[in-house]
Design an enzyme around this catalytic site. Structure first.
Site, short mmCIF file in Angstrom:
data_model
loop_
_atom_site.label_atom_id
_atom_site.label_comp_id
_atom_site.label_asym_id
_atom_site.label_seq_id
_atom_site.Cartn_x
_atom_site.Cartn_y
_atom_site.Cartn_z
N HIS A 110 0.84 -1.20 0.00
CA HIS A 110 0.00 0.00 0.00
C HIS A 110 0.87 1.25 0.00
O HIS A 110 0.62 2.21 -0.73
CB HIS A 110 -0.93 -0.02 1.23
CG HIS A 110 -1.97 1.05 1.19
ND1 HIS A 110 -2.17 1.95 2.21
CD2 HIS A 110 -2.89 1.37 0.25
CE1 HIS A 110 -3.16 2.77 1.90
NE2 HIS A 110 -3.62 2.44 0.71
N HIS A 169 1.30 4.03 -3.33
CA HIS A 169 1.12 5.48 -3.26
C HIS A 169 2.42 6.23 -3.58
O HIS A 169 2.39 7.41 -3.92
CB HIS A 169 0.58 5.88 -1.88
CG HIS A 169 -0.89 5.62 -1.75
ND1 HIS A 169 -1.85 6.43 -2.33
CD2 HIS A 169 -1.58 4.63 -1.13
CE1 HIS A 169 -3.06 5.95 -2.07
NE2 HIS A 169 -2.92 4.86 -1.34
N HIS A 227 -7.89 -0.69 -4.87
CA HIS A 227 -8.58 -0.67 -3.59
C HIS A 227 -9.83 -1.55 -3.61
O HIS A 227 -10.19 -2.15 -2.59
CB HIS A 227 -8.91 0.77 -3.19
CG HIS A 227 -7.71 1.57 -2.79
ND1 HIS A 227 -6.96 2.29 -3.70
CD2 HIS A 227 -7.07 1.73 -1.59
CE1 HIS A 227 -5.94 2.87 -3.07
NE2 HIS A 227 -5.99 2.54 -1.80
N GLU A 260 -10.09 10.51 -5.20
CA GLU A 260 -8.91 10.33 -4.33
C GLU A 260 -8.54 11.56 -3.50
O GLU A 260 -8.25 11.37 -2.32
CB GLU A 260 -7.71 9.84 -5.16
CG GLU A 260 -6.58 9.46 -4.23
CD GLU A 260 -5.34 9.01 -4.99
OE1 GLU A 260 -4.44 8.51 -4.34
OE2 GLU A 260 -5.26 9.18 -6.20
N HIS A 262 -11.83 11.15 -0.42
CA HIS A 262 -11.15 9.95 0.10
C HIS A 262 -10.06 10.30 1.10
O HIS A 262 -10.00 9.76 2.20
CB HIS A 262 -10.56 9.14 -1.06
CG HIS A 262 -9.46 8.21 -0.63
ND1 HIS A 262 -8.12 8.56 -0.73
CD2 HIS A 262 -9.49 7.00 -0.05
CE1 HIS A 262 -7.38 7.58 -0.24
NE2 HIS A 262 -8.17 6.62 0.19
N HIS A 299 -9.81 9.72 5.44
CA HIS A 299 -8.70 9.17 6.24
C HIS A 299 -8.32 10.13 7.37
O HIS A 299 -8.10 9.72 8.51
CB HIS A 299 -7.47 8.95 5.34
CG HIS A 299 -7.45 7.63 4.64
ND1 HIS A 299 -6.76 6.55 5.13
CD2 HIS A 299 -8.02 7.22 3.48
CE1 HIS A 299 -6.91 5.52 4.29
NE2 HIS A 299 -7.67 5.90 3.29
N HIS A 309 -13.13 2.05 2.80
CA HIS A 309 -12.94 1.72 1.38
C HIS A 309 -14.09 0.91 0.81
O HIS A 309 -14.33 0.96 -0.40
CB HIS A 309 -11.58 1.05 1.16
CG HIS A 309 -10.51 2.08 0.95
ND1 HIS A 309 -10.31 2.70 -0.28
CD2 HIS A 309 -9.64 2.66 1.79
CE1 HIS A 309 -9.36 3.60 -0.16
NE2 HIS A 309 -8.92 3.60 1.08
#
Length: 683
Positions: free
Chosen positions: A207, A211, A237, A349, A364, A368, A404
């Site tokens: 992960h 990114h 995802h 995103e 998104h 987080h 997610h």
């Protein structure tokens, strides 16, 4: 002429000053004015003290240093998060500085100067992105992030034992320190049954590396604007959530519940039991039934309400229902069958290639951030963010999968509006799959076997201020017996044809043991492999090993011990070794299964390669984990939608998988059986 490989030494022992020994007895000869205020007055003593035993001295050229005020505005002992917009802008500036210097030699000078002045996490991320994207450093292997910052991956209790082992025991006699198997909770917490998935080193590294390869902010737009990056964000995802649900079935748990009401408490708590070696603070926990609150964190320049998240979500839903987004000039950007999912991925995103960040916000990423600050939304307790705020640790938290699952639900709203694939869209005239079998080594056909394995990873590159030499941590992870697919295919066309083999695995029944409708089962199909074959006229038998999967990378590459496993210098493999850090870990290719066996269906399809192909050279471009990671500097190597043929609802009359099949597809019942035994890896 500076050797670009020396740049990698700057990742070693991130909290130690740059003039201390790096790698295997190498020392940077740092110009006095590059030293920080603490060491400049005693530069002769410290440089000669650490230079005495050096086997390699690396000259650093004294050059004019660019303005680093913005990168230095993040304190050195702070936590760093890509999800926080202010941190992203700071990282974008540092990436631009590293990308903008002329030569490797100048890059080395700027990086040496910056290393002891900017935040270590920020430095590692920004230099990593620059090395991956600069033409003159692309062939370099980035060291595994877990080796530089082990504190993001293992139980903090381990570090005391590692320091003792390194200080007391000479190299060569040191024993691996065992990381406890499931140290974050007890069996009273049902979610804890999935510790081996959420807290797996390889999955969290995947992960983080994904990114890194697909940053969502940088001054140079080309670094972000890669082929189909928005769609890849959706698909990678989506597959993570599907894999997580299969693991839930493997532990007698129901599918993950979407976190779709942002006002309701988060039922699951999470206590990471990890320390940050940079900030010298424990990662904060989140207690059960914590609610999201409006954020007012001046230090991070965040002042947002939960209603902002809801407004962005509603605007994204509105764009989906209208079939178009609106860009900053007021023009319509169609969310069509081909590019729609890519546009939507960048909106959701959101990256700098979002059609309109002002309108669609940062849904998104900010989700987080809200979750990761739920324990201290207004900074009154001076706490940093929880694990959801960092891409290297977010997947440890059960709420990651709930968040997610909701993100994917919004993507599926778009996918449900697309016209289903017709029989001609799916079939391959003249080609039929007549039989499929999977055979594990030494096992029964169509019975896949999983067990526990213990492996060692060297953490010495991340252990600051301890004696040199290897220090290993031993961790327990899921593993499976390698297996081989055997696929029988008939080509009636009378000529050689090419096809793309697509292999997926999905559960045969739902959590209650009932047969599944296609519309539900398609969301639980995990991709196992995708590869091109040539089909001679008549009968063909295709064999493919599980280790060749287009989804995964081997263990050695996940935990890259750069000295031990690197290919010959200058070879094509060496060039491939790096992007190549991106990929799902091979040991997690299939779900754990159940002791009595998890009943699954293995799906195989051969599509027409003439309609799938992308004209490009793939030699030396790191394409072996292309399904989830794409290919560096190339187009995504498949013209079809990611997840095809399961990315859309089925045609009328095909409400179950068996009715969905065309002659170029086949399914076979397989069982995934778990044996509760532990095997030590033979390194």
């Amino acid at each position: 002429m500076a050797d670009k490989k020396n740049l990698l030494l700057l990742f070693d022992r991130p909290n130690e000053p740059v003039f201390m020994e790096k790698g295997k007895a190498a020392v940077f000869d740092v110009p006095d004015k590059f030293l920080t205020d603490r060491y400049r007055p005693i530069s002769t003593e410290v440089q000669s003290r650490f230079g005495e035993k050096a086997e390699q001295r690396i000259p650093v050229r004294d050059i004019a240093i660019p303005d680093l005020r913005i990168p230095m505005s993040l304190p050195r002992d702070a936590q760093f998060s890509l999800f926080i917009p202010a941190h992203r802008r700071i990282a974008g500036r540092l990436i631009d500085i590293f990308m903008g210097v002329r030569s490797v030699e100048d890059l080395q000078s700027v990086a040496v100067y910056a290393r002891d002045r900017v935040n270590p996490y920020l430095f590692n991320y920004s230099l990593s992105v620059a090395l991956l994207h600069r033409p003159d450093t692309k062939g370099l292997d980035l060291p595994s992030f877990a080796q530089n910052f082990p504190d993001k991956f293992v139980d903090s209790q381990v570090f005391r034992q590692i320091r003792e082992e390194a200080t007391v025991v000479p190299e060569g006699s040191r024993m691996p320190i065992t990381i406890p198997r499931d140290y974050t909770a007890s069996d009273l917490e049902p979610e804890h049954r999935l510790w081996y998935f959420r807290e797996d080193l390889g999955i969290n590294l995947h992960h983080w590396h994904w990114h890194l390869v697909y940053p969502f902010e940088a001054g140079n737009r080309d670094v972000v604007n890669k082929d189909r990056r928005g769609e890849l964000f959706y698909y990678m995802h989506q597959q993570v959530v599907a894999r997580y649900n299969l693991e839930r079935f493997s532990n007698n748990l129901a599918r993950v519940v979407r976190f779709n009401n942002l006002r309701e408490p988060i039922a699951e708590g999470y206590f990471p039991k990890m320390d940050s070696l940079v900030s010298s603070r424990a990662w904060p926990p989140r207690f059960e039934d914590t609610k999201l609150s409006d954020l007012n964190r001046e230090l991070d320049q965040i002042n947002l309400d939960v209603s902002d998240l809801e407004r962005w979500r509603d605007r994204i839903f509105e764009a989906i229902s209208q079939g178009f987004a609106t860009d900053e000039s007021g023009n319509q950007v169609p969310l069509d069958d081909v590019r729609g999912i890519d546009v939507l991925g960048n909106m959701m995103e959101s990256s700098i290639v979002s059609p309109n960040r002002r309108l669609y916000g940062d849904f998104h990423n900010m989700g987080h951030v809200f979750i990761s600050y739920s324990h201290d939304p207004d900074h009154r307790h001076l706490e940093s963010f929880g694990v959801m705020g960092d891409s290297a640790t977010a997947m440890r938290d059960p709420v990651f999968y709930r968040w997610h699952a909701y993100i994917d639900d919004i993507f599926q709203e778009h996918k449900a509006r697309l016209s289903p694939y017709s029989v001609p869209d799916l079939s391959y005239d003249g080609v039929s799959v007549t039989g499929v079998q999977v055979s594990p080594e030494g096992g029964r056909p169509n019975v896949l076997q999983t067990f526990w394995q213990q492996s060692d990873v060297d953490l010495s590159r991340g252990m600051d201020f301890v004696p040199r030499g290897n220090v290993f941590a031993r961790f327990t992870h899921l593993q499976h017996t390698p297996f081989t697919y055997t696929i029988n295919v008939n080509n009636d066309s009378g000529a050689q044809r090419f096809g793309t083999v697509r292999i997926f695995l999905g559960p045969k029944t739902d959590e209650r043991g009932q047969g599944m409708l296609f519309k539900d089962q398609r969301l639980l199909m995990i991709e196992l492999d995708k590869f091109v074959v040539s089909l001679n006229p008549g009968q063909n038998t295709i064999r493919r090993r599980s280790t060749e999967s287009s989804v995964t990378i081997p263990f050695d590459r996940t935990f890259r011990n750069l000295e031990a496993s690197r290919p010959a210098a200058g070879s094509a493999e060496e060039l491939e070794f790096n992007f190549c850090g991106c990929g799902w870990p091979n040991h997690m290719l299939i779900p754990k299964g159940l002791p009595e066996g998890l009943r699954c269906e293995l799906f195989v399809m051969i599509s027409n390669y003439d309609q799938d192909r992308i004209e490009q050279q793939l030699v030396g471009s790191c394409s072996d984990a292309a399904s989830y990671c794409g290919v560096r500097d190339r187009l995504y190597p498949d013209r079809r939608a990611m997840g095809y043929p399961f990315d859309r609802l089925s045609r009328v009359g095909a409400d179950r998988l068996i009715n969905f099949l065309t002659p170029n597809m086949s399914i076979v019942d397989v069982v995934v059986r778990h044996e509760n035994r532990v095997v030590l890896r033979n390194s």
